[in-house]
Write a protein that holds these residues in place. Sequence first.
Motif: not given
Length: 298
Positions: A17-23
């Motif tokens: 979830p954090r990776i997707q948000l950062r992307c």
Amino acid sequence: MSSLESNIRRVLDTLLPRIQLRCQSSSQPVILGITGLQGSGKSTWASKIVQLLATEHNLRTVTISLDDLYKTHDDLIAQRNKYPGNKLYRTRGQPGTHDEQLAAQFFKELKGYRGDGELKIPSFDKSKFNGEGDRAPKEQWHTITAKPDVVVFEGWCVGFRPLSAAAVEEKHRLALAGKLPVNTPANHKLEHLLQVNESLKRYCDAFMGPQHFDFMIHIDTEDVRNVYKWRLEQEYKLIEARGTGMKDEEVAAFIDGYMPAYELYLDGLRKGFFDAESGRQVRVVLDKERSVGKVEEL
């Protein structure tokens, strides 16, 4: 699904979830570090994570290994000749044997890359010069033509941070007194450990410190001596597949080259690569049989 794949998915789901948000919120690719002990399966983890991010989460993902950033063969020889007494520089591997300018320039270009033209990912050919290796010709480097969402940067000492000279000296003293798990820093002069430590400081400033990463996965174990067992098991599989390989004592000597850094720097990584910031690092703790004992979010 294998237990290994299940564990990889479990860890990836923690960060996803954090990776997707950062992307979604950044024009730059997410830099995900993967670091692990010799024989821990780090390369398998990295390749599987790249596959899962791309095929199941539609994230354009590329990978680069710290190994691909080694100096040229000529420069490795020059490094060895510059410090003839330092056993840690007899072969490639330690901080100081990588091309820091190449690494810094590549990551600078990567972070500014928007898919305009081609971007080449450095590559190192370990088969050249009877296994001493050399940088592959640039025309053989992997080329990308679209901005990646995620870049997986894996390496055995990714995540290590330099110690103060006093802290290195204290670790060396403890090793000489037989108070570390394996005591391998005692096999080297303090000045040689400090040379590697200074190289690691430059690495962290230029391309490998926490300011250069978004997330980190650390594959670890409670007893660092397990590395000898794991790497020996890997070698037996290689011998079975290829018909040739290192003898037991050669494997032990190979691991001895990495163990001083483990004994110096692992404690710091276990405390947290991103210092007070939580939720960006996952530590995977393997038992003696390389099964996941626990997963910690730091």
